[in-house]
Scaffold this motif. Structure first.
Motif, PDB file in Angstrom:
ATOM      1  N   UNK A  72     -69.720 -32.948 -55.402  1.00 57.02           N
ATOM      2  CA  UNK A  72     -69.404 -32.969 -56.836  1.00 57.02           C
ATOM      3  C   UNK A  72     -69.247 -31.555 -57.381  1.00 57.02           C
ATOM      4  N   UNK A  73     -70.089 -30.632 -56.902  1.00 62.61           N
ATOM      5  CA  UNK A  73     -69.988 -29.244 -57.364  1.00 62.61           C
ATOM      6  C   UNK A  73     -68.666 -28.617 -56.927  1.00 62.61           C
ATOM      7  N   UNK A  74     -68.255 -28.863 -55.688  1.00 65.02           N
ATOM      8  CA  UNK A  74     -66.982 -28.320 -55.209  1.00 65.02           C
ATOM      9  C   UNK A  74     -65.811 -28.877 -56.025  1.00 65.02           C
ATOM     10  N   UNK A  75     -65.868 -30.170 -56.344  1.00 65.59           N
ATOM     11  CA  UNK A  75     -64.809 -30.756 -57.173  1.00 65.59           C
ATOM     12  C   UNK A  75     -64.800 -30.130 -58.563  1.00 65.59           C
ATOM     13  N   UNK A  76     -65.994 -29.872 -59.107  1.00 63.21           N
ATOM     14  CA  UNK A  76     -66.075 -29.243 -60.429  1.00 63.21           C
ATOM     15  C   UNK A  76     -65.470 -27.846 -60.408  1.00 63.21           C
ATOM     16  N   UNK A  77     -65.738 -27.094 -59.355  1.00 62.83           N
ATOM     17  CA  UNK A  77     -65.179 -25.749 -59.247  1.00 62.83           C
ATOM     18  C   UNK A  77     -63.649 -25.790 -59.198  1.00 62.83           C
ATOM     19  N   UNK A  78     -63.112 -26.757 -58.482  1.00 60.67           N
ATOM     20  CA  UNK A  78     -61.655 -26.880 -58.403  1.00 60.67           C
ATOM     21  C   UNK A  78     -61.068 -27.238 -59.768  1.00 60.67           C
ATOM     22  N   UNK A  79     -61.710 -28.161 -60.471  1.00 65.23           N
ATOM     23  CA  UNK A  79     -61.220 -28.543 -61.795  1.00 65.23           C
ATOM     24  C   UNK A  79     -61.326 -27.381 -62.776  1.00 65.23           C
ATOM     25  N   UNK A  80     -62.413 -26.622 -62.685  1.00 66.03           N
ATOM     26  CA  UNK A  80     -62.582 -25.475 -63.579  1.00 66.03           C
ATOM     27  C   UNK A  80     -61.498 -24.429 -63.318  1.00 66.03           C
ATOM     28  N   UNK A  81     -61.215 -24.183 -62.050  1.00 62.43           N
ATOM     29  CA  UNK A  81     -60.171 -23.211 -61.713  1.00 62.43           C
ATOM     30  C   UNK A  81     -58.804 -23.676 -62.194  1.00 62.43           C
ATOM     31  N   UNK A  82     -58.605 -25.006 -62.248  1.00 63.63           N
ATOM     32  CA  UNK A  82     -57.329 -25.551 -62.712  1.00 63.63           C
ATOM     33  C   UNK A  82     -57.241 -25.629 -64.229  1.00 63.63           C
ATOM     34  N   UNK A  83     -58.333 -25.314 -64.929  1.00 64.28           N
ATOM     35  CA  UNK A  83     -58.322 -25.343 -66.388  1.00 64.28           C
ATOM     36  C   UNK A  83     -58.715 -26.670 -66.997  1.00 64.28           C
ATOM     37  N   UNK A  84     -59.140 -27.631 -66.169  1.00 65.27           N
ATOM     38  CA  UNK A  84     -59.590 -28.927 -66.684  1.00 65.27           C
ATOM     39  C   UNK A  84     -61.085 -28.822 -66.990  1.00 65.27           C
ATOM     40  N   UNK A  85     -61.407 -28.293 -68.168  1.00 69.82           N
ATOM     41  CA  UNK A  85     -62.807 -28.024 -68.487  1.00 69.82           C
ATOM     42  C   UNK A  85     -63.604 -29.305 -68.721  1.00 69.82           C
ATOM     43  N   UNK A  86     -62.986 -30.306 -69.315  1.00 68.82           N
ATOM     44  CA  UNK A  86     -63.709 -31.561 -69.541  1.00 68.82           C
ATOM     45  C   UNK A  86     -64.072 -32.227 -68.215  1.00 68.82           C
ATOM     46  N   UNK A  87     -63.095 -32.304 -67.323  1.00 72.69           N
ATOM     47  CA  UNK A  87     -63.371 -32.892 -66.017  1.00 72.69           C
ATOM     48  C   UNK A  87     -64.387 -32.088 -65.233  1.00 72.69           C
ATOM     49  N   UNK A  88     -64.276 -30.770 -65.311  1.00 73.40           N
ATOM     50  CA  UNK A  88     -65.239 -29.915 -64.603  1.00 73.40           C
ATOM     51  C   UNK A  88     -66.642 -30.113 -65.153  1.00 73.40           C
ATOM     52  N   UNK A  89     -66.753 -30.228 -66.473  1.00 71.72           N
ATOM     53  CA  UNK A  89     -68.072 -30.436 -67.070  1.00 71.72           C
ATOM     54  C   UNK A  89     -68.722 -31.722 -66.594  1.00 71.72           C
ATOM     55  N   UNK A  90     -67.947 -32.792 -66.489  1.00 71.82           N
ATOM     56  CA  UNK A  90     -68.500 -34.062 -66.008  1.00 71.82           C
ATOM     57  C   UNK A  90     -68.965 -33.942 -64.560  1.00 71.82           C
ATOM     58  N   UNK A  91     -68.182 -33.269 -63.734  1.00 68.32           N
ATOM     59  CA  UNK A  91     -68.563 -33.118 -62.331  1.00 68.32           C
ATOM     60  C   UNK A  91     -69.793 -32.222 -62.179  1.00 68.32           C
ATOM     61  N   UNK A  92     -69.884 -31.187 -63.003  1.00 61.78           N
ATOM     62  CA  UNK A  92     -71.082 -30.346 -62.957  1.00 61.78           C
ATOM     63  C   UNK A  92     -72.326 -31.166 -63.311  1.00 61.78           C
ATOM     64  N   UNK A  93     -72.200 -32.018 -64.308  1.00 65.95           N
ATOM     65  CA  UNK A  93     -73.338 -32.858 -64.694  1.00 65.95           C
ATOM     66  C   UNK A  93     -73.676 -33.864 -63.599  1.00 65.95           C
TER      67      UNK A  93
END
Length: 289
Positions: A72-93
């Motif tokens: 989940x953390x790796x997916x969040x990092x990928x989403x954050x790098x892509x600019x999808x902050x909402x999706x990254x926030x959910x994956x971080x949680x």
């Protein structure tokens, strides 16, 4: 010794007996079949082995949760790098819920809320994540983050301080320019308020003092002046109240003018000061040993 008798249609019996061989002198009756069943005690489980199995199962569950948390953390990092902050926030949680002892997903939530420590307008929405991240990270992790973020944060803080100084000077200059105008408005409104109050009192007293003489004088020669005085007193009362409100507004403006940071430039300077203080507190947390 325990016996069980099973009845059959042909009147035969089978005796099931636990405990071993028949005692001496005891035989099966005619038509009976006696079967001796050895008494096998139930084997008890070794407590140490059971505890080891429980620990192994618990450790396996922890490994699986850590693996899922890492995914989940790796997916969040990928989403954050892509600019999808909402999706990254959910994956971080999601990662934090699976492995709450890891500081990285908590800090990831902070990065999402602050756009990687560049926009601090939403930092107060993630105070708990911020505290959990800094409580869990090691000194080495802090040092790595400090190396990455402190230079840009320090430059941002210095920029805020510089802009704040210029805006504070502008705030002082504007307040000094407005001060004589506000003072004149206070004096003028005070004078007009007192004047209309005096006129109101004079006409009100005159009008009400003429009321007893209205019937004593023929041809309504007193009635008309009495009515005029009362009407004028009512009108003057309205004007007096209006100037009284203007006087209150002028005095409020004078008190506001005496305080620093009350102009638009001063408000912006105050916000910059708060931002600078916040940034420097983050720098202190990153550099704390």
């Amino acid at each position: 010794m325990e016996e069980r008798n099973l009845e059959f249609d042909d009147d035969g019996k089978i005796k099931l007996r636990k405990g071993g061989a028949l005692p001496v002198g005891e035989e099966g009756e005619d038509g009976e079949i006696v079967i001796d069943i050895p008494d096998l005690g139930e084997e008890e489980e070794d407590p140490a082995a059971a505890e080891e199995r429980r620990k192994a199962a618990l450790e396996q569950s922890r490994k699986e949760r850590r693996t899922r948390a890492e995914q989940a953390f790796d997916e969040a990092e990928e989403l954050f790098a892509a600019g999808d902050y909402d999706g990254a926030g959910e994956k971080y949680l999601d990662s934090a819920s699976l492995n709450g002892a890891d500081w990285r997903p908590w800090f990831g939530v902070v990065r999402v809320q602050t756009r990687d420590l560049t926009d601090f307008s939403g930092i107060y929405d993630c105070e708990q994540a911020y505290d959990k991240a800094f409580r869990r990270m090691s000194a080495e992790d802090r040092a790595a983050l400090a190396e990455k973020y402190v230079p840009s944060l320090r430059a941002r803080a210095e920029s805020c301080a510089s802009r704040q100084g210029a805006l504070t000077e502008e705030d002082n200059r504007r307040r000094e320019e407005e001060r004589p105008v506000i003072a004149r408005a206070c004096r003028r409104n005070l004078a007009l308020t007192v004047t209309f109050l005096a006129l109101f009192v004079a006409f009100a007293v005159s009008g009400f003092s003429l009321i007893p003489f209205v019937r004593s004088v023929p041809d309504n020669s007193i009635l008309i002046p009495c009515i005029v005085c009362i009407v004028l007193a009512a009108a003057l009362l309205v004007v007096f109240v209006a100037f009284l409100m203007r006087l209150f507004s002028a005095r409020t403006a004078r008190r506001r003018n005496a305080r620093a940071g009350t102009t638009p430039a001063g408000e912006e300077a105050r916000m910059l000061a708060e931002t600078e203080e916040l940034i420097r507190s983050i720098i202190d947390d990153l550099q704390k040993q």
